[in-house]
Design a protein around this motif. Sequence first.
Motif, mmCIF file in Angstrom:
data_model
loop_
_atom_site.group_PDB
_atom_site.id
_atom_site.type_symbol
_atom_site.label_atom_id
_atom_site.label_comp_id
_atom_site.label_asym_id
_atom_site.label_seq_id
_atom_site.Cartn_x
_atom_site.Cartn_y
_atom_site.Cartn_z
ATOM 1 N N THR A 12 0.843 -1.194 0.000
ATOM 2 C CA THR A 12 0.000 0.000 0.000
ATOM 3 C C THR A 12 0.881 1.248 0.000
ATOM 4 O OG1 THR A 12 -0.144 0.422 2.404
ATOM 5 C CG2 THR A 12 -1.588 -1.292 1.495
ATOM 6 N N THR A 13 0.227 2.380 -0.179
ATOM 7 C CA THR A 13 0.929 3.669 -0.089
ATOM 8 C C THR A 13 0.491 4.422 1.165
ATOM 9 O OG1 THR A 13 -0.773 4.701 -1.480
ATOM 10 C CG2 THR A 13 1.201 3.858 -2.584
ATOM 11 N N LEU A 14 -0.046 3.698 2.132
ATOM 12 C CA LEU A 14 -0.485 4.332 3.373
ATOM 13 C C LEU A 14 0.673 5.070 4.036
ATOM 14 C CD1 LEU A 14 -2.631 1.468 4.952
ATOM 15 C CD2 LEU A 14 -3.491 3.656 4.108
ATOM 16 N N PRO A 15 0.423 6.249 4.588
ATOM 17 C CA PRO A 15 1.480 6.941 5.324
ATOM 18 C C PRO A 15 1.872 6.155 6.566
ATOM 19 C CG PRO A 15 -0.623 8.035 5.638
ATOM 20 C CD PRO A 15 -0.839 7.015 4.558
ATOM 21 N N MET A 16 3.055 6.422 7.083
ATOM 22 C CA MET A 16 3.583 5.690 8.218
ATOM 23 C C MET A 16 2.644 5.733 9.416
ATOM 24 S SD MET A 16 6.541 4.068 8.174
ATOM 25 C CE MET A 16 7.640 5.093 7.221
ATOM 26 N N SER A 17 2.014 6.876 9.635
ATOM 27 C CA SER A 17 1.107 7.013 10.775
ATOM 28 C C SER A 17 -0.088 6.072 10.645
ATOM 29 C CB SER A 17 0.625 8.456 10.899
ATOM 30 O OG SER A 17 -0.018 8.877 9.700
ATOM 31 N N ALA A 18 -0.606 5.903 9.409
ATOM 32 C CA ALA A 18 -1.747 5.020 9.184
ATOM 33 C C ALA A 18 -1.345 3.553 9.352
ATOM 34 C CB ALA A 18 -2.327 5.257 7.798
ATOM 35 N N CYS A 59 -1.837 -1.338 12.618
ATOM 36 C CA CYS A 59 -1.152 -2.505 13.188
ATOM 37 C C CYS A 59 -1.060 -2.445 14.707
ATOM 38 C CB CYS A 59 0.232 -2.642 12.574
ATOM 39 S SG CYS A 59 0.193 -2.919 10.796
ATOM 40 N N GLY A 60 -1.672 -1.428 15.306
ATOM 41 C CA GLY A 60 -1.735 -1.383 16.761
ATOM 42 C C GLY A 60 -0.565 -0.741 17.458
ATOM 43 N N PHE A 61 0.279 -0.047 16.708
ATOM 44 C CA PHE A 61 1.378 0.677 17.333
ATOM 45 C C PHE A 61 0.880 2.064 17.731
ATOM 46 C CE2 PHE A 61 3.650 -2.344 14.551
ATOM 47 C CZ PHE A 61 4.448 -2.963 15.503
ATOM 48 N N GLY A 62 1.082 2.416 18.961
ATOM 49 C CA GLY A 62 0.576 3.695 19.441
ATOM 50 C C GLY A 62 1.202 4.892 18.770
ATOM 51 N N THR A 63 2.448 4.751 18.377
ATOM 52 C CA THR A 63 3.173 5.863 17.751
ATOM 53 C C THR A 63 4.034 5.339 16.609
ATOM 54 O OG1 THR A 63 5.103 5.634 19.198
ATOM 55 C CG2 THR A 63 3.298 7.062 19.970
ATOM 56 N N ILE A 64 4.469 6.251 15.757
ATOM 57 C CA ILE A 64 5.388 5.882 14.691
ATOM 58 C C ILE A 64 6.701 5.382 15.277
ATOM 59 C CG2 ILE A 64 6.753 6.782 12.761
ATOM 60 C CD1 ILE A 64 4.470 8.666 12.115
ATOM 61 N N GLU A 65 7.111 5.961 16.387
ATOM 62 C CA GLU A 65 8.360 5.536 17.022
ATOM 63 C C GLU A 65 8.258 4.095 17.519
ATOM 64 O OE1 GLU A 65 12.169 5.299 18.522
ATOM 65 O OE2 GLU A 65 11.275 6.618 17.011
ATOM 66 N N ALA A 66 7.082 3.715 18.049
ATOM 67 C CA ALA A 66 6.891 2.333 18.492
ATOM 68 C C ALA A 66 6.979 1.380 17.306
ATOM 69 C CB ALA A 66 5.550 2.188 19.193
ATOM 70 N N LEU A 67 6.399 1.790 16.176
ATOM 71 C CA LEU A 67 6.507 1.006 14.951
ATOM 72 C C LEU A 67 7.963 0.882 14.531
ATOM 73 C CD1 LEU A 67 5.587 -0.301 12.276
ATOM 74 C CD2 LEU A 67 5.140 2.003 11.408
#
Length: 320
Positions: free
Chosen positions: A279-285, A290-298
Amino acid sequence: MTQRRVIMVGYHAAELLDIACVTSSLVMANLHGGAPLYEVFLATPSGLPITCASGLTLQGQLALERVAGPLDTLVVAGGIGHEAAAVNQVIVGHIRRLARESRRVASVCTGTTVLAATGLLDGRRVTTHWRYAPVLATRHPQLIVDSGPIFIRDGEVVTAGGVTSALDLALAFIEEDHGIALAREVAREAVTYLQRPGDQAQRSMFTQGPPPSDGLIKRVIDHITGHLDTDLTLAALADGAGVSQRHLTRLFLKHLGQPPGRFVRRARAEAAAHLMTSTTLPMSAVAARCGFGTIEALRQAFVDRYGIPPSRYRLARTST
């Protein structure tokens, strides 16, 4: 431009996909590269037809015994006939001879068993289909067998894991020989991702096999994989399963070899990796889905799982 001569070695009960993924990819590179970049042949014992593991028959183009170097690339196919091929001194002897006359040597899936019989893998780090890795390691203790990666490069020798890893291997060769643009064009033609990295795991938790026989664990796993964006803490999972946190942890360790929290983290990271390349979903999406509270957690989970941050993973595996 001089064509690179590639010999694919087949034998009775070889895996057709092992052969086709490599040969078809290189022929596609010829079609899209603006020139005949690869000269690809299937070599079989005495040049005779071989009956593949699927039951289909392939006509050998060259007699293995008559092939002479120098070669650019020698690739040994795997398949259920690998055991017989590995003890066939004619096959092994000529693979050993040709490997010494080749710039690059590779095996796909259980083809590593055949290549190991030549002695050319001694002291090297190699991979094979994960199911056969323990047997390979036992029979050839001089090898460093790692069943995790899709493929492993050790000097001029590359060994690939199960079956479709041959496609990733071929794309990696095309990129190495002629650049990433052509590799991407071939990947698009084959309707696949650019390529999985060699160090990506052969087995995803979503494809590695049937769920555990324990009914409670199966229900919890189904809930996790289907609800990644919800509360999947140990407390929430145990409450939903109607058992104590301690008992649920004990069951996970028994059936899966890891605690619930680690399983959840891996499931979320693998789902994120899929979204990154499909997909081309932005990192935040992606993080939210996927259940990560923040981009940093991802990012942290991704680095732990794949060794690189998600942005770099996406960049390397999507077309320009």
